[in-house]
Design an enzyme around this catalytic site. Structure first.
Site, PDB file in Angstrom:
ATOM      1  N   SER A 165       7.042  -4.465   2.706  1.00 21.24           N
ATOM      2  CA  SER A 165       8.011  -5.510   2.334  1.00 21.24           C
ATOM      3  C   SER A 165       9.402  -5.153   2.842  1.00 21.24           C
ATOM      4  CB  SER A 165       8.023  -5.739   0.821  1.00 21.24           C
ATOM      5  OG  SER A 165       8.312  -4.543   0.146  1.00 21.24           O
ATOM      6  N   ALA A 166       9.755  -3.870   2.784  1.00 15.89           N
ATOM      7  CA  ALA A 166      11.071  -3.456   3.292  1.00 15.89           C
ATOM      8  C   ALA A 166      11.157  -3.720   4.793  1.00 15.89           C
ATOM      9  CB  ALA A 166      11.306  -1.980   2.997  1.00 15.89           C
ATOM     10  N   ALA A 167      10.070  -3.389   5.519  1.00 17.89           N
ATOM     11  CA  ALA A 167      10.082  -3.578   6.976  1.00 17.89           C
ATOM     12  C   ALA A 167      10.190  -5.067   7.321  1.00 17.89           C
ATOM     13  CB  ALA A 167       8.824  -2.964   7.593  1.00 17.89           C
ATOM     14  N   ALA A 181       0.811  -1.223   0.000  1.00 18.01           N
ATOM     15  CA  ALA A 181       0.000   0.000   0.000  1.00 18.01           C
ATOM     16  C   ALA A 181       0.842   1.271   0.000  1.00 18.01           C
ATOM     17  CB  ALA A 181      -0.933  -0.013   1.203  1.00 18.01           C
ATOM     18  N   GLY A 182       2.153   1.129  -0.208  1.00 16.27           N
ATOM     19  CA  GLY A 182       3.006   2.318  -0.299  1.00 16.27           C
ATOM     20  C   GLY A 182       3.639   2.713   1.011  1.00 16.27           C
ATOM     21  N   LEU A 183       3.453   1.891   2.060  1.00 18.30           N
ATOM     22  CA  LEU A 183       4.030   2.231   3.366  1.00 18.30           C
ATOM     23  C   LEU A 183       5.246   1.355   3.707  1.00 18.30           C
ATOM     24  CD1 LEU A 183       0.847   2.909   5.564  1.00 18.30           C
ATOM     25  CD2 LEU A 183       2.166   4.497   4.165  1.00 18.30           C
ATOM     26  N   GLY A 184       5.780   0.668   2.704  1.00 12.59           N
ATOM     27  CA  GLY A 184       7.047  -0.028   2.928  1.00 12.59           C
ATOM     28  C   GLY A 184       6.939  -1.316   3.727  1.00 12.59           C
ATOM     29  N   ASP A 244      13.542   2.409   0.392  1.00 12.02           N
ATOM     30  CA  ASP A 244      12.619   1.856   1.392  1.00 12.02           C
ATOM     31  C   ASP A 244      13.374   1.109   2.493  1.00 12.02           C
ATOM     32  OD1 ASP A 244      11.069   2.575  -0.828  1.00 12.02           O
ATOM     33  OD2 ASP A 244       9.585   1.021  -0.447  1.00 12.02           O
TER      34      ASP A 244
HETATM   35  C1  MEV Z   1       8.215   1.731  -3.859  1.00 11.76           C
HETATM   36  O1  MEV Z   1       7.932   1.879  -2.456  1.00 11.76           O
HETATM   37  C2  MEV Z   1       9.031   2.899  -4.339  1.00 11.76           C
HETATM   38  C3  MEV Z   1       9.486   2.832  -5.789  1.00 11.76           C
HETATM   39  O2  MEV Z   1      10.266   4.013  -6.023  1.00 11.76           O
HETATM   40  C4  MEV Z   1      10.315   1.603  -6.072  1.00 11.76           C
HETATM   41  C5  MEV Z   1      11.650   1.623  -5.325  1.00 11.76           C
HETATM   42  O3  MEV Z   1      12.192   2.695  -5.039  1.00 11.76           O
HETATM   43  O4  MEV Z   1      12.175   0.529  -5.070  1.00 11.76           O
HETATM   44  C6  MEV Z   1       8.301   2.860  -6.745  1.00 11.76           C
END
Ligand code: MEV
Length: 328
Positions: free
Chosen positions: A120-122, A115-118, A164
């Site tokens: 998978s990175a977390a 949803a754009g809040l990272g 991220d």
């Molecule tokens: C995704 O959270 C952000 C993007 O810029 C991809 C990335 O930086 O890895 C779309």
């Protein structure tokens, strides 16, 4: 069980363009993924997840890759979450040199998936940290961020920036430009988030921008302009000029829309926030659905978003001063 947590993030400026070496500015937020790891001696990897905006799930892998059962993945997001853990555990094995030990991995997260809040990175940061510590190795933040970046890079077929994962590992406000990742001083940013309940496919959205950029000069110029906005946005933030930062966020959303990564619900929430008096509003992350980030020190935007059709959840998000946290 060894447990670590890592925060989610918002992009104040620069998503997508950061993939092409332009700068981006992000803030870690106090919504976390918590990963617990328990070594097991049969070499198997068992992943159990709850609270990922999906029904909880459990997946068990065999001791070797060829031994994997078909996972019933009606939910593609579940597959994605499992792939991140799988890849993170490969990094744990690589760091520790231990190829034999298996793991029970439990994920709890209050960051919605995709949803754009990272999220998978977390998950990647927390899983690598907990996994390596479970085997007796504690990684420095830089190596943790690098390993988590490689996890995302592998799962997303080479379409990931360091942004991220660095933000999640380090916490606070950060600036990322290519390989250059650093913390920056930022004021207490009054972040309000609107979530449409949906998700975007990061790989597809990044590919879409790549194709546009190859086909149209205007799209390549747009990516560069987003980089300029991020530079100006960083200056505005460090000067504590939230009005200017908000104005630049509005421009940034317009340019992301031009690149085709917004959606009707994201646009609706952005306009509802602006109508409510937010200093600025834009999508955050890959787009396609998911979350917007807005700046508003007053309660107006949160209230307006909570009554906006298509907005499933609106909440204020505090800056997460610390990145990875070692829970026990
Ligand atoms: C995704 O959270 C952000 C993007 O810029 C991809 C990335 O930086 O890895 C779309």
């Amino acid at each position: 069980m060894t447990r670590s947590s890592a925060p989610g993030k918002v992009y104040l400026f620069g998503e997508h363009a950061v993939v092409y070496g332009e700068p981006a500015v992000l803030c870690a937020i106090e919504r976390r993924a918590r990963v617990g790891v328990e070594p097991r001696d049969d070499g198997r990897l068992r992943v159990h997840a709850e609270d990922l905006s999906l029904d909880g799930f459990t997946v068990e892998y065999g001791a070797s890759a060829g031994d994997r059962p078909d996972v019933d993945v009606s939910e593609s997001l579940v597959t994605a979450a499992t792939q991140y853990v799988d890849s993170a555990i490969e990094h744990v094995r690589d760091v520790t040199g231990d190829e034999e030990t298996g793991f029970d991995v439990t994920i709890e997260s209050d960051i919605p998936l995709g949803a754009g809040l990272g999220s998978s990175a977390a998950v990647a940061v927390a899983a690598i940290d907990a996994g390596t510590r479970a085997l007796g190795t504690t990684l420095e933040s830089d190596e943790l961020a690098e390993r988590a970046y490689r996890t995302e890079y592998e799962v997303q077929d080479g379409q990931a920036s360091r942004a991220d994962t660095f933000c999640s590992a380090t916490g606070g406000a950060v600036r990322v430009e290519g390989d250059d990742c650093r913390s920056i001083e930022a004021p207490d940013v009054p972040i309000v988030i609107g979530f449409d309940g949906g998700a975007g496919d990061t790989g597809e959205l990044v590919s879409g921008v790549r194709s546009l950029r190859e086909e149209y000069e205007f799209a390549a110029d747009t990516v560069e302009t987003i980089g300029d906005l991020a530079r100006n946005g960083e200056d505005a933030l460090t000067a504590d000029d939230l009005e200017e930062a908000g104005r630049l966020m509005n421009f940034n959303h317009g340019l992301l829309s031009a690149l085709g990564v917004s959606s009707r619900s994201l646009d609706t929430m952005v306009w509802a926030a602006r109508d409510a008096g937010a200093l600025g509003a834009k999508l955050t992350g890959a787009g396609g659905g998911g979350c917007i980030v807005t700046l508003d020190p007053t309660p107006e935007t949160e209230t307006a978003l909570s009554f906006t059709p298509g907005c499933e959840e609106a909440f204020r998000a505090g800056l997460a001063e610390t990145g990875v946290e070692r829970l026990e």
